[in-house]
Design an enzyme around this catalytic site. Structure first.
Site, PDB file in Angstrom:
ATOM      1  N   TYR A  40      -6.719  -4.170   1.694  1.00 43.34           N
ATOM      2  CA  TYR A  40      -5.767  -3.334   2.421  1.00 43.34           C
ATOM      3  C   TYR A  40      -5.740  -3.679   3.912  1.00 43.34           C
ATOM      4  O   TYR A  40      -5.592  -2.803   4.758  1.00 43.34           O
ATOM      5  CB  TYR A  40      -6.074  -1.835   2.170  1.00 43.34           C
ATOM      6  CG  TYR A  40      -6.159  -1.508   0.702  1.00 43.34           C
ATOM      7  CD1 TYR A  40      -5.028  -1.583  -0.086  1.00 43.34           C
ATOM      8  CD2 TYR A  40      -7.370  -1.184   0.087  1.00 43.34           C
ATOM      9  CE1 TYR A  40      -5.092  -1.326  -1.456  1.00 43.34           C
ATOM     10  CE2 TYR A  40      -7.446  -0.919  -1.277  1.00 43.34           C
ATOM     11  CZ  TYR A  40      -6.310  -0.996  -2.040  1.00 43.34           C
ATOM     12  OH  TYR A  40      -6.375  -0.738  -3.391  1.00 43.34           O
ATOM     13  N   ARG A  89     -10.390  -2.694  -3.950  1.00 46.18           N
ATOM     14  CA  ARG A  89     -11.279  -2.712  -2.783  1.00 46.18           C
ATOM     15  C   ARG A  89     -12.674  -3.237  -3.123  1.00 46.18           C
ATOM     16  O   ARG A  89     -13.270  -3.975  -2.340  1.00 46.18           O
ATOM     17  CB  ARG A  89     -11.407  -1.281  -2.250  1.00 46.18           C
ATOM     18  CG  ARG A  89     -12.143  -1.176  -0.938  1.00 46.18           C
ATOM     19  CD  ARG A  89     -12.429   0.279  -0.580  1.00 46.18           C
ATOM     20  NE  ARG A  89     -11.372   1.178  -0.896  1.00 46.18           N
ATOM     21  CZ  ARG A  89     -10.465   1.634  -0.013  1.00 46.18           C
ATOM     22  NH1 ARG A  89     -10.532   1.273   1.235  1.00 46.18           N
ATOM     23  NH2 ARG A  89      -9.523   2.482  -0.403  1.00 46.18           N
ATOM     24  N   GLY A 107     -10.908   2.294  -7.811  1.00 44.90           N
ATOM     25  CA  GLY A 107     -11.421   3.349  -6.926  1.00 44.90           C
ATOM     26  C   GLY A 107     -12.852   3.225  -6.482  1.00 44.90           C
ATOM     27  O   GLY A 107     -13.307   4.025  -5.650  1.00 44.90           O
ATOM     28  N   ARG A 157      -5.885   0.519   8.753  1.00 50.52           N
ATOM     29  CA  ARG A 157      -6.769   1.521   8.150  1.00 50.52           C
ATOM     30  C   ARG A 157      -7.357   2.530   9.147  1.00 50.52           C
ATOM     31  O   ARG A 157      -7.387   3.724   8.866  1.00 50.52           O
ATOM     32  CB  ARG A 157      -7.879   0.848   7.336  1.00 50.52           C
ATOM     33  CG  ARG A 157      -7.358  -0.065   6.199  1.00 50.52           C
ATOM     34  CD  ARG A 157      -8.401  -0.404   5.181  1.00 50.52           C
ATOM     35  NE  ARG A 157      -8.808   0.768   4.442  1.00 50.52           N
ATOM     36  CZ  ARG A 157      -9.825   1.529   4.727  1.00 50.52           C
ATOM     37  NH1 ARG A 157     -10.654   1.183   5.699  1.00 50.52           N
ATOM     38  NH2 ARG A 157     -10.082   2.611   4.039  1.00 50.52           N
ATOM     39  N   TYR A 180      -6.003   6.116   8.023  1.00 48.50           N
ATOM     40  CA  TYR A 180      -6.955   6.908   7.217  1.00 48.50           C
ATOM     41  C   TYR A 180      -8.233   7.233   7.979  1.00 48.50           C
ATOM     42  O   TYR A 180      -9.256   7.523   7.369  1.00 48.50           O
ATOM     43  CB  TYR A 180      -7.400   6.154   5.955  1.00 48.50           C
ATOM     44  CG  TYR A 180      -6.338   5.395   5.226  1.00 48.50           C
ATOM     45  CD1 TYR A 180      -5.418   6.060   4.415  1.00 48.50           C
ATOM     46  CD2 TYR A 180      -6.263   4.018   5.323  1.00 48.50           C
ATOM     47  CE1 TYR A 180      -4.457   5.352   3.724  1.00 48.50           C
ATOM     48  CE2 TYR A 180      -5.291   3.308   4.628  1.00 48.50           C
ATOM     49  CZ  TYR A 180      -4.395   3.984   3.837  1.00 48.50           C
ATOM     50  OH  TYR A 180      -3.445   3.282   3.144  1.00 48.50           O
ATOM     51  N   CYS A 214       2.388  -0.668  21.345  1.00 53.19           N
ATOM     52  CA  CYS A 214       2.746   0.438  22.240  1.00 53.19           C
ATOM     53  C   CYS A 214       2.707   1.769  21.513  1.00 53.19           C
ATOM     54  O   CYS A 214       3.732   2.420  21.297  1.00 53.19           O
ATOM     55  CB  CYS A 214       4.131   0.179  22.825  1.00 53.19           C
ATOM     56  SG  CYS A 214       4.149  -1.389  23.682  1.00 53.19           S
ATOM     57  N   GLU A 215       1.525   2.144  21.063  1.00 51.37           N
ATOM     58  CA  GLU A 215       1.296   3.425  20.396  1.00 51.37           C
ATOM     59  C   GLU A 215      -0.144   3.839  20.679  1.00 51.37           C
ATOM     60  O   GLU A 215      -1.046   3.000  20.602  1.00 51.37           O
ATOM     61  CB  GLU A 215       1.414   3.277  18.868  1.00 51.37           C
ATOM     62  CG  GLU A 215       2.735   2.763  18.406  1.00 51.37           C
ATOM     63  CD  GLU A 215       3.326   3.575  17.266  1.00 51.37           C
ATOM     64  OE1 GLU A 215       2.844   4.677  16.976  1.00 51.37           O
ATOM     65  OE2 GLU A 215       4.308   3.073  16.700  1.00 51.37           O
TER      66      GLU A 215
HETATM   67  N1  LLP Z   1      -5.104   1.331  -9.820  1.00 50.40           N
HETATM   68  C1  LLP Z   1      -4.120   2.096  -9.302  1.00 50.40           C
HETATM   69  C2  LLP Z   1      -3.153   2.719 -10.206  1.00 50.40           C
HETATM   70  C3  LLP Z   1      -4.043   2.292  -7.905  1.00 50.40           C
HETATM   71  O1  LLP Z   1      -3.098   3.068  -7.400  1.00 50.40           O
HETATM   72  C4  LLP Z   1      -4.997   1.677  -7.056  1.00 50.40           C
HETATM   73  C5  LLP Z   1      -4.942   1.838  -5.602  1.00 50.40           C
HETATM   74  C6  LLP Z   1      -5.985   0.861  -7.654  1.00 50.40           C
HETATM   75  C7  LLP Z   1      -6.014   0.725  -9.040  1.00 50.40           C
HETATM   76  C8  LLP Z   1      -7.024   0.151  -6.841  1.00 50.40           C
HETATM   77  O2  LLP Z   1      -7.844   1.046  -6.161  1.00 50.40           O
HETATM   78  P1  LLP Z   1      -9.160   0.528  -5.414  1.00 50.40           P
HETATM   79  O3  LLP Z   1     -10.082  -0.012  -6.473  1.00 50.40           O
HETATM   80  O4  LLP Z   1      -8.768  -0.516  -4.457  1.00 50.40           O
HETATM   81  O5  LLP Z   1      -9.704   1.739  -4.765  1.00 50.40           O
HETATM   82  N2  LLP Z   1      -4.550   1.454   1.475  1.00 50.40           N
HETATM   83  C9  LLP Z   1      -5.606   2.374   1.130  1.00 50.40           C
HETATM   84  C10 LLP Z   1      -5.929   2.329  -0.354  1.00 50.40           C
HETATM   85  C11 LLP Z   1      -4.745   2.604  -1.254  1.00 50.40           C
HETATM   86  C12 LLP Z   1      -5.075   2.549  -2.725  1.00 50.40           C
HETATM   87  C13 LLP Z   1      -3.849   2.603  -3.575  1.00 50.40           C
HETATM   88  N3  LLP Z   1      -4.063   2.521  -4.972  1.00 50.40           N
HETATM   89  C14 LLP Z   1      -6.819   2.061   1.996  1.00 50.40           C
HETATM   90  O6  LLP Z   1      -6.778   1.142   2.778  1.00 50.40           O
HETATM   91  O7  LLP Z   1      -7.822   2.758   1.910  1.00 50.40           O
END
Ligand code: LLP
Length: 428
Positions: A386, A291, A238, A327, A331, A357-358
């Site tokens: 992502y 990320r 996160g 993205r 979002y 086409c959107e």
């Molecule tokens: N652990 C779990 C259980 C997760 O569900 C996720 C992400 C992570 C770790 C890794 O999170 P990060 O460090 O990347 O924030 N597609 C979206 C983000 C979806 C995240 C899903 N879960 C975007 O592009 O913002």
């Protein structure tokens, strides 16, 4: 910070010119920097020095084999969410004993695969799932190592689609029900209660919700260690990154001018904030960054095809779109958009849009940009996480190629799909 910069007016990834890569491999093209991956992994890993810990990279952020191989070579563990991701990790030389398997909807086949490969832990999202895993493990004559995912009911203050730690989200077991889940699961003969897991959301730019969640859950982890002798506590991923000003030379100083709330986290700040609650536990701490490791390590290079001036808007139409970087559409994600050849003209107010086409197919709306001209190359910054993993072939556009740069070397990490690839699995 990261390894994209202008050199003699040309945007480069480390020592390789993006224009040269586009000439050789075509567009749209994802380009990743090995140096950034290394720097991000190492900085987070070393921020937790002195604490028994492991970085388990969240494969979902960028699952290209070359990226996984690079991270495996640094000693990374992996957080996977499907049998497909486990397959990739194994193929890239990752160690299954450093893999955790998360996700709310694991199938029997996926659970069997993970158990046979000897993964470190399955992160379980409900008591019902634990009962099922117990049955699958029993059928295989194995013991399943598990951790329950607790939902701490903490507001991550991020986009609602990527917020996971509130009780209205589908993830984890309510904080008030978790002790009972452990108690009941402790009687299931084919399970080993190995840890506790949480993840409150993605792209968090303040340390406050992390601290709130860790402070709330650490006493529970301590109790579980005492009662069931669990060995790890995963605090999830996160950590947010900078999407704006991705190319500013003084990115570090730009942050410090921002209000505390919107300042991205450095690994040092993050580690310093959560350590006090974690250190006394004597548990192994798992981190699941996706990320943070991959986001700033990649760009999407696209070519501007047309300019279309309407009565109210100027559209710059490029050869990539929401099908390859969703993205912005999904979002309201912000990605810096810069010309690959440094701009000399004045900025103008434009929408950068794709061929799909959107009407939701845009990279930006009403943004002041310079140097986006038909025929020219454009880079969408901070697209390493992502990006490609969420790409589709919608409107039957073949998937882009991916390049992993290391110094002055460019490795074709995935070749561009052909029209034949598009229909390969179909019968007509
Ligand atoms: N652990 C779990 C259980 C997760 O569900 C996720 C992400 C992570 C770790 C890794 O999170 P990060 O460090 O990347 O924030 N597609 C979206 C983000 C979806 C995240 C899903 N879960 C975007 O592009 O913002």
């Amino acid at each position: 910070m990261h390894s994209f910069h202008y050199s003699k007016g040309q945007l480069c990834c480390e020592d390789v010119s993006l224009a040269d890569l586009a000439d050789e491999f075509g567009t749209p093209l994802y380009v990743y920097s090995s140096a950034t991956f290394r720097e991000r992994y190492t900085s987070l890993d070393s921020a937790f020095e002195g604490v028994d810990h492991e970085v388990a990279y969240a494969v979902k952020a960028n699952s290209n084999l070359a990226v996984l191989r690079l991270l495996a070579s640094l000693g990374s563990g992996f957080d996977i969410v499907s049998g497909g991701e486990l397959f990739r990790v194994l193929k890239a030389g990752g160690d299954p004993a450093k893999c955790t398997f998360a996700g709310v909807g694991k199938t029997r086949a996926e659970i069997e695969y993970a158990l046979k490969e000897g993964i470190y832990s399955i992160n379980v999202e409900s008591y019902e799932e634990a009962v099922f895993i117990n049955e699958v493990a029993g059928d295989l004559g194995l013991t399943a190592p598990i951790a329950f995912r607790v939902n701490p009911n903490v507001d991550a203050k991020t986009h609602k689609y990527i917020s996971t730690g509130k009780s209205e989200n589908k993830f984890g077991i309510d904080f008030d029900l978790i002790a009972e889940a452990y108690e009941r699961a402790s009687t299931l003969p084919h399970l080993k209660l190995k840890g506790l897991q949480m993840h409150i959301g993605s792209q968090l730019t303040s340390v406050v919700p992390f601290v709130e969640a860790v402070d709330k859950v650490a006493p529970l982890a301590a109790r579980l260690k005492e009662t069931y002798n669990i060995e790890f506590f995963s605090i999830g991923g996160g950590i947010g990154i900078i999407y704006e000003q991705a190319l500013a030379s003084g990115a570090e100083s730009w942050w410090s001018d921002q209000p505390e709330e919107s300042r991205p986290l450095t690994p040092t700040q993050y580690a310093a904030a959560v350590r006090p609650a974690l250190e006394p536990l004597g548990l192994k701490i798992l981190l699941e960054p996706g990320r943070f490791i991959a986001g700033n390590a990649g760009v999407l290079v696209t070519r501007c095809l047309y300019e279309k001036k309407g009565t109210t808007k100027t559209f710059k139409i490029v050869d990539s779109g929401m099908h390859q970087l969703i993205r912005p559409a999904l979002y309201q994600g912000h990605h810096e958009i810069v010309p690959v050849t440094e701009a000399t003209s004045a900025p103008e107010m434009v929408d950068v849009v794709g061929p799909i086409c959107e009407s939701g197919d845009f990279f930006c709306q009403n943004r002041e940009l310079a140097g986006i001209e038909p025929g020219g190359l454009v880079a969408l910054m901070s697209a390493g996480a992502y990006g490609m993993v969420m790409a589709s072939t919608y409107n039957s556009h073949p998937l882009p190629a991916e390049i992993l740069v290391d110094g002055d070397q460019a490795h074709l990490a995935r070749k561009r799909q052909s029209y034949q690839d598009l229909v390969e699995a179909e019968e007509g």
